[in-house]
Scaffold this motif. Sequence first.
Motif, PDB file in Angstrom:
ATOM      1  N   VAL A  80      -5.738 -33.382 -21.880  1.00 12.23           N
ATOM      2  CA  VAL A  80      -5.977 -33.606 -20.456  1.00 12.23           C
ATOM      3  C   VAL A  80      -5.082 -32.670 -19.644  1.00 12.23           C
ATOM      4  CG1 VAL A  80      -6.653 -35.998 -20.824  1.00 12.23           C
ATOM      5  CG2 VAL A  80      -4.278 -35.477 -20.307  1.00 12.23           C
ATOM      6  N   GLN A  81      -5.532 -32.383 -18.452  1.00 15.14           N
ATOM      7  CA  GLN A  81      -4.817 -31.497 -17.550  1.00 15.14           C
ATOM      8  C   GLN A  81      -4.139 -32.314 -16.450  1.00 15.14           C
ATOM      9  OE1 GLN A  81      -4.710 -28.162 -18.244  1.00 15.14           O
ATOM     10  NE2 GLN A  81      -5.982 -28.643 -20.042  1.00 15.14           N
ATOM     11  N   ALA A  82      -3.043 -31.801 -15.944  1.00 15.17           N
ATOM     12  CA  ALA A  82      -2.396 -32.449 -14.807  1.00 15.17           C
ATOM     13  C   ALA A  82      -3.391 -32.593 -13.662  1.00 15.17           C
ATOM     14  CB  ALA A  82      -1.183 -31.640 -14.367  1.00 15.17           C
ATOM     15  N   GLY A  83      -3.475 -33.782 -13.094  1.00 13.53           N
ATOM     16  CA  GLY A  83      -4.411 -34.062 -12.015  1.00 13.53           C
ATOM     17  C   GLY A  83      -5.734 -34.636 -12.479  1.00 13.53           C
ATOM     18  N   GLN A  84      -6.008 -34.605 -13.788  1.00 15.87           N
ATOM     19  CA  GLN A  84      -7.284 -35.107 -14.307  1.00 15.87           C
ATOM     20  C   GLN A  84      -7.281 -36.633 -14.353  1.00 15.87           C
ATOM     21  OE1 GLN A  84      -8.306 -33.395 -18.083  1.00 15.87           O
ATOM     22  NE2 GLN A  84     -10.065 -34.739 -18.414  1.00 15.87           N
ATOM     23  N   THR A  85      -8.423 -37.241 -14.012  1.00 19.27           N
ATOM     24  CA  THR A  85      -8.553 -38.694 -14.108  1.00 19.27           C
ATOM     25  C   THR A  85      -8.656 -39.104 -15.577  1.00 19.27           C
ATOM     26  OG1 THR A  85      -9.628 -38.891 -11.961  1.00 19.27           O
ATOM     27  CG2 THR A  85      -9.969 -40.691 -13.506  1.00 19.27           C
ATOM     28  N   ALA A 132      -3.466 -38.054 -14.581  1.00 19.56           N
ATOM     29  CA  ALA A 132      -2.326 -37.508 -15.304  1.00 19.56           C
ATOM     30  C   ALA A 132      -1.493 -36.637 -14.372  1.00 19.56           C
ATOM     31  CB  ALA A 132      -2.794 -36.680 -16.495  1.00 19.56           C
ATOM     32  N   SER A 133      -0.194 -36.683 -14.545  1.00 22.89           N
ATOM     33  CA  SER A 133       0.671 -35.767 -13.797  1.00 22.89           C
ATOM     34  C   SER A 133       1.226 -34.673 -14.705  1.00 22.89           C
ATOM     35  CB  SER A 133       1.823 -36.540 -13.141  1.00 22.89           C
ATOM     36  OG  SER A 133       2.635 -37.150 -14.120  1.00 22.89           O
ATOM     37  N   THR A 134       0.858 -34.724 -15.988  1.00 14.23           N
ATOM     38  CA  THR A 134       1.282 -33.694 -16.923  1.00 14.23           C
ATOM     39  C   THR A 134       0.089 -33.263 -17.765  1.00 14.23           C
ATOM     40  OG1 THR A 134       2.992 -33.140 -18.562  1.00 14.23           O
ATOM     41  CG2 THR A 134       1.917 -35.266 -18.806  1.00 14.23           C
ATOM     42  N   THR A 135       0.195 -32.118 -18.385  1.00 12.49           N
ATOM     43  CA  THR A 135      -0.844 -31.629 -19.291  1.00 12.49           C
ATOM     44  C   THR A 135      -0.417 -31.901 -20.721  1.00 12.49           C
ATOM     45  OG1 THR A 135      -1.561 -29.894 -17.777  1.00 12.49           O
ATOM     46  CG2 THR A 135      -2.038 -29.560 -20.121  1.00 12.49           C
ATOM     47  N   GLY A 136      -1.317 -32.471 -21.524  1.00 14.70           N
ATOM     48  CA  GLY A 136      -0.980 -32.767 -22.907  1.00 14.70           C
ATOM     49  C   GLY A 136      -2.061 -33.588 -23.577  1.00 14.70           C
ATOM     50  N   VAL A 137      -1.771 -34.057 -24.791  1.00  9.27           N
ATOM     51  CA  VAL A 137      -2.721 -34.832 -25.578  1.00  9.27           C
ATOM     52  C   VAL A 137      -2.605 -36.311 -25.216  1.00  9.27           C
ATOM     53  CG1 VAL A 137      -3.365 -35.557 -27.911  1.00  9.27           C
ATOM     54  CG2 VAL A 137      -2.708 -33.183 -27.480  1.00  9.27           C
ATOM     55  N   PHE A 138      -3.719 -36.918 -24.909  1.00  9.68           N
ATOM     56  CA  PHE A 138      -3.807 -38.347 -24.624  1.00  9.68           C
ATOM     57  C   PHE A 138      -3.837 -39.076 -25.969  1.00  9.68           C
ATOM     58  CE2 PHE A 138      -6.856 -41.907 -23.176  1.00  9.68           C
ATOM     59  CZ  PHE A 138      -5.808 -42.719 -22.767  1.00  9.68           C
ATOM     60  N   TYR A 139      -2.676 -39.628 -26.385  1.00 13.61           N
ATOM     61  CA  TYR A 139      -2.551 -40.068 -27.772  1.00 13.61           C
ATOM     62  C   TYR A 139      -2.480 -41.574 -27.982  1.00 13.61           C
ATOM     63  CZ  TYR A 139       2.545 -40.523 -26.974  1.00 13.61           C
ATOM     64  OH  TYR A 139       3.783 -40.870 -26.502  1.00 13.61           O
ATOM     65  N   ALA A 140      -2.299 -42.371 -26.935  1.00 11.20           N
ATOM     66  CA  ALA A 140      -2.207 -43.825 -27.144  1.00 11.20           C
ATOM     67  C   ALA A 140      -2.577 -44.558 -25.869  1.00 11.20           C
ATOM     68  CB  ALA A 140      -0.801 -44.216 -27.592  1.00 11.20           C
ATOM     69  N   ARG A 141      -3.080 -45.787 -26.047  1.00 12.61           N
ATOM     70  CA  ARG A 141      -3.430 -46.646 -24.922  1.00 12.61           C
ATOM     71  C   ARG A 141      -3.427 -48.091 -25.407  1.00 12.61           C
ATOM     72  NH1 ARG A 141      -9.793 -44.702 -24.605  1.00 12.61           N
ATOM     73  NH2 ARG A 141     -10.587 -46.033 -26.296  1.00 12.61           N
ATOM     74  N   PRO A 142      -3.393 -49.064 -24.496  1.00 12.01           N
ATOM     75  CA  PRO A 142      -3.402 -50.463 -24.917  1.00 12.01           C
ATOM     76  C   PRO A 142      -4.774 -50.884 -25.423  1.00 12.01           C
ATOM     77  CG  PRO A 142      -3.493 -50.328 -22.537  1.00 12.01           C
ATOM     78  CD  PRO A 142      -3.277 -48.929 -23.035  1.00 12.01           C
ATOM     79  N   ALA A 143      -4.796 -51.989 -26.159  1.00 11.34           N
ATOM     80  CA  ALA A 143      -6.058 -52.490 -26.694  1.00 11.34           C
ATOM     81  C   ALA A 143      -6.787 -53.382 -25.697  1.00 11.34           C
ATOM     82  CB  ALA A 143      -5.806 -53.260 -27.989  1.00 11.34           C
ATOM     83  N   THR A 144      -6.107 -53.836 -24.660  1.00 20.27           N
ATOM     84  CA  THR A 144      -6.716 -54.728 -23.675  1.00 20.27           C
ATOM     85  C   THR A 144      -7.333 -53.919 -22.543  1.00 20.27           C
ATOM     86  OG1 THR A 144      -4.582 -54.934 -22.571  1.00 20.27           O
ATOM     87  CG2 THR A 144      -5.155 -56.627 -24.182  1.00 20.27           C
TER      88      THR A 144
END
Length: 370
Positions: free
Chosen positions: A310-315, A332-344
């Motif tokens: 994801v890119q900085a500024g991307q939803t 996102a406010s940073t650029t990088g790999v979206f690697y984790a999120r909650p299960a709920t």
Amino acid sequence: MRERCFSFPGRGPGTRHQVLTLSFGDPDARPHVHVQGGLHADEGPGMMVARLLADLLAQAEAAGRLRGHVTVVPFANPLGLGQVLHGDHSGRFDLYDGRNFNRDYPDLSDDAAAGLEGRLTGDPQRNVALVRAALRAALQERQPVGPAEALRHHLMGLALDADVVLDLHCDGEAEMHLYTQPAAWDRLAPLATLTACRAVLLAEVSGGHPFDEALSGPWTAIAARFPDHPVPLGCASTTVELRGRSDVCRTQGLRDAGAIRDYLVHLGVLSGSVDLPPAACSPTPLAGSEALTAPAAGLLSYAVPLGSLVQAGQTVAEITDLETGAMIPVRASTTGVFYARPATRIAEAGKRLGKIAGDRPFRDGPLLSP
């Protein structure tokens, strides 16, 4: 394979718990690798992989392939395994006092350093043996009170002599990733490659005194304390995040256990040879990992899948307000790999919604979630 059970009292009168350790190879052989699963007792993938790894090691031992020593703890937290509230398993925090089972491990650096004054030599390997003995002595001086502290003390004692420690965890939903200290990265890079990690997060101190840092941290601290004596890193430890809580599957677990077995081959613990595949990511600072948070309460959905760059500024996420129907984007406010999120998928204001591994440090203080 040798089995050993450690039994310790529970909180209530007449209650007890036990931890099973499986040992493979000569206990005095090197390298020694320690693997444990389920320190957060509601995280099943690590327990599955540790149990299946033990089966693979038993086969290797029967075939005469053990050159080093491996200890495996398939379920490291019987206290948490027994915490079931209204049908839901709660194994991350001790329900007695709210403490995270993977925090508050003792820092043995100062006590061990005091015992090393005037004793270190010019021989790196001799110094490794001296530091290990000093760390053991420092741990034994501590007298744990209560079952949670008895468990912490026992697990530290099991892993303290190991050259490499793998603490197996998972996130809510996640890509494969791991956490470790910068000094340990070279030794652990082949593991990240073999397990196809999509993110590797490095920090000298992540905060909260987790299990892995309690084992590797004293080595870097002691080396800094005695700069005139060669003190190699005697223990490279890591927290390995085996995707998400629902990823408990024998087929996937066997693949992960096979990857760890291949890593043991690479280390020389098992005989044989292994080819390392190309790395799926480069390490980034934990201080550059962005924790997205919910600006408001509502229903949570995601605009991008896990593993996306994801890119900085991307939803990345969207929150639907249940009263107005409005959609609130979370960017996102940073650029990088979206690697984790909650299960709920129901968010309260301030809820952590995901993690992005960026390469630009911007955080300080405690870097891990509670």
